[in-house]
Design a protein around this motif. Structure first.
Motif, short mmCIF file in Angstrom:
data_model
loop_
_atom_site.label_atom_id
_atom_site.label_comp_id
_atom_site.label_asym_id
_atom_site.label_seq_id
_atom_site.Cartn_x
_atom_site.Cartn_y
_atom_site.Cartn_z
N LYS A 61 -4.59 3.57 -4.19
CA LYS A 61 -4.57 2.60 -3.10
C LYS A 61 -4.60 3.28 -1.74
N ALA A 62 -3.95 4.42 -1.62
CA ALA A 62 -3.99 5.18 -0.37
C ALA A 62 -5.37 5.79 -0.13
N SER A 63 -6.11 6.06 -1.20
CA SER A 63 -7.43 6.68 -1.04
C SER A 63 -8.43 5.74 -0.37
N ILE A 64 -8.17 4.44 -0.39
CA ILE A 64 -9.12 3.50 0.22
C ILE A 64 -9.21 3.73 1.73
N PRO A 65 -8.10 3.64 2.50
CA PRO A 65 -8.24 3.89 3.94
C PRO A 65 -8.43 5.35 4.30
N LEU A 66 -7.97 6.27 3.44
CA LEU A 66 -8.02 7.68 3.77
C LEU A 66 -9.33 8.36 3.37
N MET A 67 -10.02 7.81 2.38
CA MET A 67 -11.23 8.48 1.90
C MET A 67 -12.40 7.52 1.71
N ILE A 68 -12.20 6.42 0.99
CA ILE A 68 -13.31 5.54 0.65
C ILE A 68 -13.86 4.82 1.89
N LEU A 69 -12.98 4.23 2.68
CA LEU A 69 -13.45 3.51 3.87
C LEU A 69 -14.18 4.40 4.87
N PRO A 70 -13.69 5.62 5.16
CA PRO A 70 -14.48 6.48 6.04
C PRO A 70 -15.88 6.77 5.51
#
Length: 315
Positions: free
Chosen positions: A137-146
């Protein structure tokens, strides 16, 4: 014989290590894919905003030939580079802002939604650890969204470039100035750099929102914002100071101050729509105490969110 006998155990050892690595990474991979399946706003919102940006750009193309004729590359109120780069920069940062907003609301709802919908009981029955779930869930704003924001922006800007070239050719102005004065590749490199910087700098914000998402029973947005506002107001009333407010301001905009420099060393002023690569300061950013202190707090918030998910029950 000795060589062949030694090779067999080594090959068997590598065969045992490979499945172990795969078994550890595949739950995280599928958990991240689950987030994409369940949260279409991750890619729909940037695409929708990019489509709106292209629509506005199409309208503005009516004035492009006339503006380009009256713009000099060396003098005038606005250089050709600034005039050409302006709509591309506007669209890029509009998509970036959209990605940030999506990341904030995704983090606020990530752990709260599965408790509200009671789906947490099903997900906990699967062989996926709480750590893996929170990291996905943290990977979404930290990695996927960018990555989504960058890909969306690049495709949008390339489409804008083709539309500009078509309009200039049809109007008889020609595309020479467009190709020579629009620093599109440099703009995209700066964008990628900015997205990486922002993801690292905003990590404690996303971590805090995930913590609140795993703790609050309702009104996650208020629980995330009101304690911060209360501390600001209390400090102002009790000590007549604004140290915490300044800290929050630094956390929101400090990434730009650390990752870029506006010092031209006596050269011409920097166009606000285009930052050249010489203004990037990755060394200063990576050596900034604010970055590393923020990452420490992000790790603490995420560790707390993992523990909360382990023991919190459905709402």
């Amino acid at each position: 014989m000795t060589t062949s006998s030694n090779a067999v155990p080594e090959s068997r050892e590598s065969e045992r290590v490979a499945p172990t690595v795969m078994s550890e990474t595949r739950p995280l991979y599928w958990s991240m894919r689950r987030e994409l399946w369940e949260n279409r706003s991750i890619y729909v919102a940037p695409l929708a905003v990019a489509a709106i940006g292209i629509l506005g750009f199409l309208i503005s193309l009516i004035h492009l030939p006339h503006s380009l004729r009256g713009t000099s590359t060396h003098h005038g109120l606005m250089s050709a580079t600034g005039m050409l780069a302006m709509p591309y920069a506007h669209v890029a940062w509009l998509v970036v802002l959209t990605g940030f907003i999506v990341g904030v609301f995704h983090s606020l709802d990530a752990l709260y939604a599965e408790r509200r919908e009671r789906s947490i009981l099903f997900w906990k029955s699967l062989p996926v650890s709480d750590l893996t779930t929170v990291l996905s869930k943290a990977s979404i704003p930290l990695m996927i969204l960018p990555l989504v924001v960058f890909a969306t922006t690049v495709i949008t800007q390339l489409l804008m470039l083709l539309l500009s070239a078509a309009v200039l050719v049809l109007s008889g102005v020609g595309t020479a100035t467009l190709w020579t004065q629009l620093p599109l590749l440099q703009m995209q490199i700066v964008l990628l750099y900015s997205l990486i910087v922002m993801a690292l700098w905003y990590a404690p914000i996303y971590g805090w929102l995930l913590l609140i998402s795993g703790w609050a029973r309702r009104m996650t947005f208020l629980w995330a914002v009101l304690p911060v506002v209360a501390v600001v107001v209390l400090e102002k009333i009790a000590f007549n100071s604004s140290h915490f407010a300044n800290l929050l301001k630094y956390r929101l905009i400090g990434w730009f101050l650390q990752a870029f420099t506006l010092d031209t060393h006596g050269g011409p002023p920097i166009d606000p729509h285009f930052l050249p690569l010489t203004q990037l300061t990755p060394g200063k950013f990576l050596s900034s105490p604010g970055l590393w202190v923020g990452l420490v707090f992000a790790a603490i918030f995420l560790a707390t969110a993992v523990r909360l998910r382990r023991y919190r029950e459905p709402i």
